[in-house]
Scaffold this active site. Structure first.
Site, PDB file in Angstrom:
ATOM      1  N   THR A  48       0.824  -1.212   0.000  1.00 26.85           N
ATOM      2  CA  THR A  48       0.000   0.000   0.000  1.00 26.85           C
ATOM      3  C   THR A  48       0.855   1.258   0.000  1.00 26.85           C
ATOM      4  O   THR A  48       0.468   2.277  -0.563  1.00 26.85           O
ATOM      5  CB  THR A  48      -0.921  -0.012   1.246  1.00 26.85           C
ATOM      6  N   TYR A  61      -7.859   0.864  -4.108  1.00 25.63           N
ATOM      7  CA  TYR A  61      -6.532   1.209  -4.628  1.00 25.63           C
ATOM      8  C   TYR A  61      -5.817  -0.078  -5.017  1.00 25.63           C
ATOM      9  O   TYR A  61      -6.228  -1.175  -4.648  1.00 25.63           O
ATOM     10  CB  TYR A  61      -5.708   1.978  -3.585  1.00 25.63           C
ATOM     11  N   SER A  94       1.647  -7.328  -0.216  1.00 24.93           N
ATOM     12  CA  SER A  94       2.362  -8.332   0.591  1.00 24.93           C
ATOM     13  C   SER A  94       1.502  -9.552   0.898  1.00 24.93           C
ATOM     14  O   SER A  94       1.988 -10.541   1.433  1.00 24.93           O
ATOM     15  CB  SER A  94       2.934  -7.715   1.862  1.00 24.93           C
ATOM     16  N   THR A 127       1.721  -4.054   4.473  1.00 23.68           N
ATOM     17  CA  THR A 127       1.623  -4.285   5.916  1.00 23.68           C
ATOM     18  C   THR A 127       1.083  -5.677   6.272  1.00 23.68           C
ATOM     19  O   THR A 127       1.262  -6.136   7.393  1.00 23.68           O
ATOM     20  CB  THR A 127       0.717  -3.227   6.591  1.00 23.68           C
ATOM     21  N   ASP A 128       0.426  -6.346   5.317  1.00 19.33           N
ATOM     22  CA  ASP A 128      -0.261  -7.609   5.661  1.00 19.33           C
ATOM     23  C   ASP A 128       0.688  -8.694   6.171  1.00 19.33           C
ATOM     24  O   ASP A 128       0.356  -9.432   7.095  1.00 19.33           O
ATOM     25  CB  ASP A 128      -1.031  -8.148   4.449  1.00 19.33           C
ATOM     26  N   LYS A 200       0.638  -7.004  13.284  1.00 19.44           N
ATOM     27  CA  LYS A 200      -0.431  -6.088  12.834  1.00 19.44           C
ATOM     28  C   LYS A 200      -1.686  -6.383  13.633  1.00 19.44           C
ATOM     29  O   LYS A 200      -2.134  -7.530  13.684  1.00 19.44           O
ATOM     30  CB  LYS A 200      -0.673  -6.287  11.334  1.00 19.44           C
ATOM     31  N   GLU A 320      -1.718 -28.158  29.853  1.00 18.75           N
ATOM     32  CA  GLU A 320      -2.870 -29.057  29.634  1.00 18.75           C
ATOM     33  C   GLU A 320      -2.546 -30.140  28.607  1.00 18.75           C
ATOM     34  O   GLU A 320      -3.280 -31.106  28.474  1.00 18.75           O
ATOM     35  CB  GLU A 320      -4.081 -28.257  29.165  1.00 18.75           C
TER      36      GLU A 320
HETATM   37  N1  ASP Z   1      -2.600  -5.545   1.126  1.00 15.17           N
HETATM   38  C1  ASP Z   1      -1.603  -4.533   1.391  1.00 15.17           C
HETATM   39  C2  ASP Z   1      -0.258  -5.218   1.479  1.00 15.17           C
HETATM   40  O1  ASP Z   1       0.037  -5.833   2.442  1.00 15.17           O
HETATM   41  C3  ASP Z   1      -1.920  -3.794   2.638  1.00 15.17           C
HETATM   42  C4  ASP Z   1      -0.912  -2.760   3.052  1.00 15.17           C
HETATM   43  O2  ASP Z   1       0.184  -2.649   2.562  1.00 15.17           O
HETATM   44  O3  ASP Z   1      -1.226  -2.019   4.024  1.00 15.17           O
HETATM   45  O4  ASP Z   1       0.492  -5.119   0.569  1.00 15.17           O
END
Ligand code: ASP
Length: 365
Positions: A48, A61, A94, A127-128, A200, A320
């Site tokens: 992103t 996007y 990602s 970010t994923d 995340k 457990e």
């Molecule tokens: N789907 C995107 C990625 O991980 C989300 C992001 O970058 O925030 O590339």
């Protein structure tokens, strides 16, 4: 009032014009004023942070549309922090991150450090799966030079895009001599998080990356600079060799839930899993039929690691579940997706005995 489509298209054009202007007026290899500015290699992978709005749909996007060079050139003042060189490793969201890109990243970073081409590395990333890439690299990169991974929650064309400030702060951290010896760090939203702990935690908020057990290792902002609050120098890192080729062994994550049966475990085995990470309930637990199936898998030589679907806390041996009897490993503080990465690296490095694996999972704080 302008219709949303027109507004998005206009915003996109304005932002792209700004990027274009920045590209014309400031070359990537900035000549900084100070003698010997830190040399930072920027490796772009997509995400992103390099995303552009889709003018046809509000909020939609596409990831990975802008290059690393364009990203770097669009951040005002970056050239005063360091001498920057940007390279494109991939242009993917990602969610599509894969072993091939991981191996390419690891080899390029190690080469840059071994040949003294850079004093630090900044990786731009979606970010994923950012936390998985961070943890993978933390386990294979040798040396004490800083590697900082950065992403953004809003695409480059959004109102108040967070990418430029996150990139600025990532370069601040990578260029700071106090960042040495701390391994791979994630920098987003003014915080510095360690590769082992970061995850995340929110699907959309800018405040999403957190280290639930340990908290951030530091903070960074444009005015105040870099402030480290915690040491991460005692953690094991760079311990494992990067296997030859570009593929890690197959390790499945099986998610536990109420009314759990053994079918997902049997499926994983029938598809050739060399290891299974249980995203267990509570302290890495599951139903009797799932635990029995995992015990049978361990007897066949498949590595079984108990992790938890709970966001925070340790998974402890023999509470457990009788891990000693069943031949299981517990993930300690590692979440299932990071436990999977470590299991893959250990198997790739020839380790499968549960006792040895357990030692490798237990961090030295
Ligand atoms: N789907 C995107 C990625 O991980 C989300 C992001 O970058 O925030 O590339």
């Amino acid at each position: 009032m302008n219709p949303p489509t027109f507004r998005s298209a206009r915003l996109r054009n304005v932002t792209l014009a700004a990027i274009g202007l920045a590209l014309c007026s400031s070359p990537i290899n900035f000549a900084a004023k100070a003698a010997d500015p830190p040399r930072i290699l920027v490796l772009a992978t997509g995400g992103t942070i390099a995303g552009q709005a889709d003018p046809r749909a509000t909020g939609a996007y596409k990831s990975g549309q802008i290059t690393g060079e364009q990203l770097v050139a669009s951040v005002p003042g970056l050239g005063q922090l360091a001498k920057l060189n940007a390279e494109q490793i991939s242009s993917i969201g990602s969610q599509d991150m894969n072993d091939k890109v991981w191996f390419a990243l690891a080899r390029r970073i190690q080469q840059a450090f071994d040949k003294d081409e850079a004093d630090g590395v900044v990786i731009t990333h979606g970010t994923d799966t950012l936390e998985e890439t961070a943890f993978f690299l933390d386990n294979v990169i040798k040396g004490d030079k800083p590697v900082v991974i950065v992403g953004s929650m809003r695409p480059a064309t959004a109102v108040s895009a967070d990418g430029p400030s996150n990139i600025y702060e990532a370069v601040q951290v990578a260029a700071d001599p106090r960042s040495r010896g701390r391994g791979v760090m994630a920098v987003l939203n003014d915080k510095i998080e360690g590769a082992r702990a970061v995850t995340k935690t929110n699907t959309t908020s800018l405040e999403t990356f957190n280290s639930p057990i340990s908290g951030p290792i530091g903070y960074v902002d444009t005015a105040g600079g870099v402030r480290f609050m915690a040491q991460t120098t005692g953690l094991k890192r760079g311990n494992y060799a990067l296997p030859s080729g570009d593929q890690l062994p197959r390790v499945a994550i099986v998610y536990s839930h109420a009314n759990m049966d053994a079918i997902p475990i049997e499926d994983a085995i029938s598809h050739g899993a060399k290891g299974i990470v249980l995203a267990g309930v509570g302290d890495g637990n599951s139903s009797k039929s799932a635990i029995d199936a995992l015990e049978a898998a361990a007897k066949k030589g498949i590595v079984v690691v108990r992790a938890t679907r709970v966001r925070s806390g340790f998974v402890t041996r023999n509470v457990e579940v009788d891990d000693d009897k069943n031949g299981f490993v517990v993930s300690e503080d590692l979440n299932p997706q990071k436990a999977r990465v470590l299991t893959q690296l250990l198997i790739a490095n020839g380790m499968t005995a549960p006792g040895d694996m357990q030692k490798a999972f237990t961090a030295t704080w």
